[in-house]
Design an enzyme around this catalytic site. Structure first.
Site, mmCIF file in Angstrom:
data_model
loop_
_atom_site.group_PDB
_atom_site.id
_atom_site.type_symbol
_atom_site.label_atom_id
_atom_site.label_comp_id
_atom_site.label_asym_id
_atom_site.label_seq_id
_atom_site.Cartn_x
_atom_site.Cartn_y
_atom_site.Cartn_z
ATOM 1 N N HIS A 1 26.517 37.760 53.077
ATOM 2 C CA HIS A 1 26.782 38.372 54.041
ATOM 3 C C HIS A 1 26.525 39.816 54.423
ATOM 4 O O HIS A 1 26.346 40.708 55.828
ATOM 5 C CB HIS A 1 27.577 37.846 54.852
ATOM 6 C CG HIS A 1 28.577 37.967 55.063
ATOM 7 N ND1 HIS A 1 29.419 36.958 53.596
ATOM 8 C CD2 HIS A 1 29.315 38.505 55.406
ATOM 9 C CE1 HIS A 1 30.701 37.926 53.974
ATOM 10 N NE2 HIS A 1 30.814 38.011 54.671
ATOM 11 N N ARG A 2 27.870 40.387 53.237
ATOM 12 C CA ARG A 2 27.763 41.652 53.387
ATOM 13 C C ARG A 2 27.736 42.193 51.917
ATOM 14 O O ARG A 2 27.673 41.504 50.711
ATOM 15 C CB ARG A 2 29.427 41.951 53.231
ATOM 16 C CG ARG A 2 29.601 41.677 54.859
ATOM 17 C CD ARG A 2 29.576 42.974 55.666
ATOM 18 N NE ARG A 2 29.769 42.904 57.028
ATOM 19 C CZ ARG A 2 30.565 43.120 57.706
ATOM 20 N NH1 ARG A 2 31.990 43.132 57.141
ATOM 21 N NH2 ARG A 2 30.766 43.165 59.655
ATOM 22 N N LYS B 1 31.944 40.862 46.021
ATOM 23 C CA LYS B 1 32.785 41.404 45.297
ATOM 24 C C LYS B 1 33.793 40.859 44.160
ATOM 25 O O LYS B 1 34.154 39.702 45.192
ATOM 26 C CB LYS B 1 34.202 41.720 45.974
ATOM 27 C CG LYS B 1 35.145 42.908 45.471
ATOM 28 C CD LYS B 1 34.405 44.251 44.989
ATOM 29 C CE LYS B 1 35.507 45.198 44.395
ATOM 30 N NZ LYS B 1 35.813 45.202 42.775
ATOM 31 N N ASP C 1 39.034 41.953 56.314
ATOM 32 C CA ASP C 1 37.992 43.321 56.701
ATOM 33 C C ASP C 1 37.460 44.329 55.530
ATOM 34 O O ASP C 1 37.334 45.085 55.950
ATOM 35 C CB ASP C 1 38.553 43.742 57.826
ATOM 36 C CG ASP C 1 38.541 43.216 59.382
ATOM 37 O OD1 ASP C 1 37.121 42.958 59.068
ATOM 38 O OD2 ASP C 1 39.545 43.631 60.118
ATOM 39 N N LYS D 1 32.820 36.239 41.674
ATOM 40 C CA LYS D 1 33.370 35.842 40.450
ATOM 41 C C LYS D 1 33.230 35.641 39.433
ATOM 42 O O LYS D 1 31.756 35.511 39.157
ATOM 43 C CB LYS D 1 34.592 34.975 40.961
ATOM 44 C CG LYS D 1 35.850 35.354 40.342
ATOM 45 C CD LYS D 1 36.855 35.394 40.819
ATOM 46 C CE LYS D 1 38.038 35.530 40.565
ATOM 47 N NZ LYS D 1 39.337 36.454 40.738
HETATM 48 P P1 NAD Z 1 47.819 37.840 33.546
HETATM 49 O O1 NAD Z 1 46.728 37.703 32.858
HETATM 50 O O2 NAD Z 1 48.280 39.778 34.246
HETATM 51 O O3 NAD Z 1 49.102 37.697 34.252
HETATM 52 C C1 NAD Z 1 49.012 36.602 34.376
HETATM 53 C C2 NAD Z 1 50.419 35.413 33.581
HETATM 54 O O4 NAD Z 1 50.247 34.399 34.111
HETATM 55 C C3 NAD Z 1 50.641 35.569 32.641
HETATM 56 O O5 NAD Z 1 52.770 36.256 32.898
HETATM 57 C C4 NAD Z 1 50.846 34.304 31.474
HETATM 58 O O6 NAD Z 1 52.147 33.838 31.314
HETATM 59 C C5 NAD Z 1 51.028 33.138 33.221
HETATM 60 N N1 NAD Z 1 51.131 32.113 32.928
HETATM 61 C C6 NAD Z 1 49.719 32.082 31.578
HETATM 62 N N2 NAD Z 1 49.419 30.097 32.347
HETATM 63 C C7 NAD Z 1 50.582 29.448 32.303
HETATM 64 C C8 NAD Z 1 51.260 28.698 32.228
HETATM 65 N N3 NAD Z 1 50.452 27.819 32.157
HETATM 66 N N4 NAD Z 1 52.435 28.088 32.915
HETATM 67 C C9 NAD Z 1 53.074 29.550 33.826
HETATM 68 N N5 NAD Z 1 52.862 30.604 33.294
HETATM 69 C C10 NAD Z 1 51.535 30.833 32.933
HETATM 70 O O7 NAD Z 1 47.104 37.733 35.181
HETATM 71 P P2 NAD Z 1 47.171 38.625 36.699
HETATM 72 O O8 NAD Z 1 46.461 39.128 37.298
HETATM 73 O O9 NAD Z 1 48.750 38.994 37.249
HETATM 74 O O10 NAD Z 1 46.618 36.964 37.343
HETATM 75 C C11 NAD Z 1 47.174 36.467 38.286
HETATM 76 C C12 NAD Z 1 47.083 35.495 39.012
HETATM 77 O O11 NAD Z 1 46.859 36.242 40.176
HETATM 78 C C13 NAD Z 1 45.554 34.786 39.010
HETATM 79 O O12 NAD Z 1 45.351 32.969 40.145
HETATM 80 C C14 NAD Z 1 44.831 35.865 39.736
HETATM 81 O O13 NAD Z 1 43.484 35.051 40.060
HETATM 82 C C15 NAD Z 1 45.383 35.963 40.831
HETATM 83 N N6 NAD Z 1 44.913 37.533 41.478
HETATM 84 C C16 NAD Z 1 45.090 38.620 40.801
HETATM 85 C C17 NAD Z 1 44.311 40.152 41.407
HETATM 86 C C18 NAD Z 1 44.578 41.273 40.401
HETATM 87 O O14 NAD Z 1 44.719 41.733 40.997
HETATM 88 N N7 NAD Z 1 44.882 40.774 39.048
HETATM 89 C C19 NAD Z 1 43.736 39.781 42.239
HETATM 90 C C20 NAD Z 1 44.120 38.442 43.307
HETATM 91 C C21 NAD Z 1 44.143 37.705 42.572
#
Ligand code: NAD
Length: 478
Positions: free
Chosen positions: A71-72, A76, A105, A112
Site C-alpha cells: 500500500h506504500r 521495508k 507512521d 522480510k
Molecule cells: P542478533 O543476531 O544481534 O542477536 C540475537 C541474540 O539472540 C543473540 O544474543 C543470541 O545469543 C540470542 N539467542 C539466539 N538463540 C537464542 C536462544 N535460543 N535463547 C536465548 N537467546 C538466543 O539479533 P538482533 O538484531 O539483536 O535481533 C533480535 C530480535 O530483534 C529478533 O527477533 C529480530 O527480528 C528483532 N528485531 C531486530 C531489529 C534490528 O534492527 N536488528 C529490528 C527489529 C526487530
C-alpha cells in the site's frame, strides 16, 4: 544435532498467531467486506536457490523475500541469516513489518527476507560472496530496489552485510543515482546514518520511558514510579538486547538482573554493568562465570525469574502456553518479533501482565532506517545546511543577553546556546518523538474503545485503520 528438531511446535504457528491477532483487531472495525482479507494476505513471496563455489565445491543456498503489503512503496524489512528460517516465518515477519510501519507512521509497506545459513560456519570472504550472490538474485526480480524493496539488518546480519548488499546492487545498476538507498543499516562511512545500529534498542528504551510517563498505565501493571530501580530480565545479548540494556541502565537507572543468551541464563541480583558483561563475553566467548552471577543452564527457565520488566530480545515463540503462567514480570516489552505466542498472550493478559507489543516496541530500527533512506535519496547529511547558522544564532542570543544585562554570560551557558544539532541529535529526537506519538495513539484507542482489550490489539487496530485508509484512498479496484 539437527537444529530443526530443536524448533518447538509453536514455531509452526507464528504466522497463525499474527493472523489471529489481526482477525481480532479487524473484527472491532467496520471495514468494507473483503478489505481486511486483502490487508492480511502476503502479496508475494520469492524463494530462490543459488549456488556458490566454496572450498572446491558448489554449495546451494535457499533464501526468501516476502512482500506482505504494497500500500506504500518501497516495502521495508530486514534480512536474517539463520539456520532455522522458512517461508512461513518470513511471511509472518513481513506482515509484522507492514503493521509496524503503519503504527509508527513510516511510509513503507512490509517485507522480510531470510537466508538459510549458519553464518558461524563460514569465513568472512565466503559470507561476502554468498551475500553478493543473494543480492544479485533478489535484485534481478526487484526484491531489492531503492524504490520498491529496501532490506535492513536482522538476526545474523549487520552493517557489514548491508555494505556488501549496497555495493553489489551498485555494481549491478551503476546508472541508478539512488542505488545506495537500496538497503539501510549500512556503516556510516558508506551512506549509513548515525544512530542506526543502536536504534532498535534505543526505541525499546523510549517505548518504556513513554509507558512510565503514564501513571495510570503503570498502576494497571501493578507497578509505580519510574524506570529507576526497576528490575529487568533481558533475553538475548545481540544488537537489540545489548543497546536496550545499556541505555536502560546508564540513562534510566534500571537494573538488569538477568541476561539470557543461546548458551543459557545469567542472573545477578545487584544488577549487571552491561559494558563489563560485553567485554567479559568478548574475552571468554560466553557470559558464563561472570563475577557475582548465577548460571541457569536452561535459558528459557530464566525468563521465569523474579523481575518487574521482561524484555525478550532474541527469537520468536519464547513465551508459550507452557511457560506463560510462570512469568513473573509485570510488564513485557517485546524487543524481538513474535516472542509471545497468541495463546500465551491471552494467558498473560488475563493475569494482568501489560505487554508492549513487538509491532510497536521494536519499531525503532525501521524508524531510523526511514531516516537513512531519506538521507540517501536527498544525498546530504542531516543538519549540514543549518549547523553554522544554529551556532551563529546562539552567539547572537548570548551577545544580546550580555548587552542587555551588562554581565558576562557564563561559559557553560554560552556553550549550550551555541551548540548546533548534529545528525545523531536529530535522529534521536525523531525516534523519541515517533515512539512517544505512537504509544499515545495506541493507548487512546485502548482507552476509547471498549471492544479493544489490550495494547497489542489496539496497535493492530491503529495499523489496520491506517492501511485500510491508504488502500481506499488509492482506489483498490484500479
Ligand atoms: P542478533 O543476531 O544481534 O542477536 C540475537 C541474540 O539472540 C543473540 O544474543 C543470541 O545469543 C540470542 N539467542 C539466539 N538463540 C537464542 C536462544 N535460543 N535463547 C536465548 N537467546 C538466543 O539479533 P538482533 O538484531 O539483536 O535481533 C533480535 C530480535 O530483534 C529478533 O527477533 C529480530 O527480528 C528483532 N528485531 C531486530 C531489529 C534490528 O534492527 N536488528 C529490528 C527489529 C526487530
Amino acid at each position: 544435532m539437527d537444529k530443526r528438531a530443536a524448533i518447538p511446535n509453536h514455531k509452526e504457528s507464528f504466522i497463525g498467531s499474527v493472523n489471529r491477532i489481526f482477525d481480532r483487531a479487524a473484527a472491532t472495525l467496520d471495514l468494507p467486506p473483503g478489505l481486511s482479507e486483502q490487508i492480511k494476505a502476503c502479496n508475494s513471496v520469492y524463494q530462490v536457490r543459488f549456488p556458490v563455489k566454496l572450498r572446491g565445491e558448489y554449495r546451494t543456498f535457499t533464501g526468501w523475500r516476502a512482500v506482505h503489503s504494497e500500500h506504500r512503496l518501497p516495502t521495508k524489512g530486514g534480512i536474517r541469516y539463520a539456520s532455522v528460517v522458512n517461508q512461513e516465518e518470513v511471511e509472518a515477519l513481513a506482515a509484522l513489518m507492514s503493521y509496524k510501519c503503519a503504527i509508527v507512521d513510516v511510509p513503507f509497506g512490509g517485507s522480510k527476507g531470510g537466508l538459510l545459513i549458519d553464518p558461524n560456519e563460514y569465513e568472512e570472504d565466503e559470507l561476502e560472496r554468498i551475500t553478493r550472490r543473494f543480492t544479485h538474485e533478489l535484485a534481478k526480480k526487484d526484491y531489492i530496489s531503492p524504490s520498491l524493496n529496501v532490506p535492513a539488518p536482522d538476526v545474523g546480519t549487520g552493517p557489514r552485510e548491508m555494505a556488501w548488499i549496497a555495493d553489489a546492487f551498485r555494481t549491478q545498476f551503476p546508472g541508478d543515482i539512488n542505488a545506495n538507498a537500496c538497503v539501510t543499516g549500512k556503516p556510516t562511512t558508506l551512506g549509513g546514518i548515525n544512530g542506526r545500529v543502536e536504534a532498535t534498542g534505543r526505541g525499546v528504551q523510549y517505548a518504556l520511558q513513554e509507558f512510565f510517563r503514564h501513571p495510570d498505565d503503570v498502576k494497571k501493571a501493578g507497578l509505580e514510579g519510574s524506570l529507576a530501580g526497576k528490575r529487568i530480565i533481558i533475553q538475548g545479548f545481540g544488537n537489540v538486547a545489548y543497546h536496550a540494556a545499556k541505555f536502560l541502565t546508564l540513562e534510566d537507572d534500571a537494573k538488569i538482573v538477568g541476561i539470557i543468551d543461546s548458551k543459557g541464563g545469567y542472573l545477578c541480583d545487584k544488577g549487571f554493568v552491561i559494558d563489563s558483561v560485553a567485554a567479559y563475553r568478548k574475552e571468554n566467548g560466553s557470559i558464563e562465570g561472570f563475577p557475582d552471577s548465577t548460571f541457569v543452564e536452561e535459558g528459557r527457565k530464566a525468563l521465569e525469574a523474579e523481575c518487574d520488566i521482561l524484555i525478550p530480545a532474541a527469537l520468536e515463540g519464547q513465551i508459550t502456553k507452557e511457560n506463560a503462567l510462570r512469568i513473573k514480570a509485570s510488564v513485557i516489552a517485546e524487543a524481538a518479533n513474535g516472542p509471545i505466542t497468541d495463546e500465551a498472550d491471552k494467558l498473560l493478559s488475563a493475569k494482568g501482565t501489560v505487554i508492549l507489543p513487538d509491532a510497536y516496541a521494536n519499531a525503532g530500527g525501521v524508524t531510523v532506517s526511514y531516516f537513512e533512506w531519506i538521507k540517501n535519496l536527498s544525498h546530504i547529511r542531516f543538519g549540514r545546511l543549518g549547523r553554522r547558522l544554529d551556532e551563529m544564532r546562539g552567539q547572537e542570543i548570548a551577545n544580546a543577553l550580555e548587552a542587555m544585562t551588562e554581565k558576562e554570560v557564563p561559559a557553560s551557558i554560552r556553550k549550550r546556546l551555541t551548540k548546533s544539532v548534529d545528525e545523531l541529535d536529530l535522529v534521536r529526537s525523531g525516534l523519541d518523538d515517533t515512539m512517544r506519538d505512537a504509544y499515545n495513539e495506541i493507548r487512546e484507542i485502548l482507552n476509547a474503545r471498549p471492544h479493544v482489550p489490550d495494547l497489542r490489539t489496539a496497535a493492530y487496530v491503529l495499523a489496520i485503520e491506517k492501511i485500510a485508509k491508504s488502500y481506499l484512498k488509492s482506489g483498490l479496484s484500479h
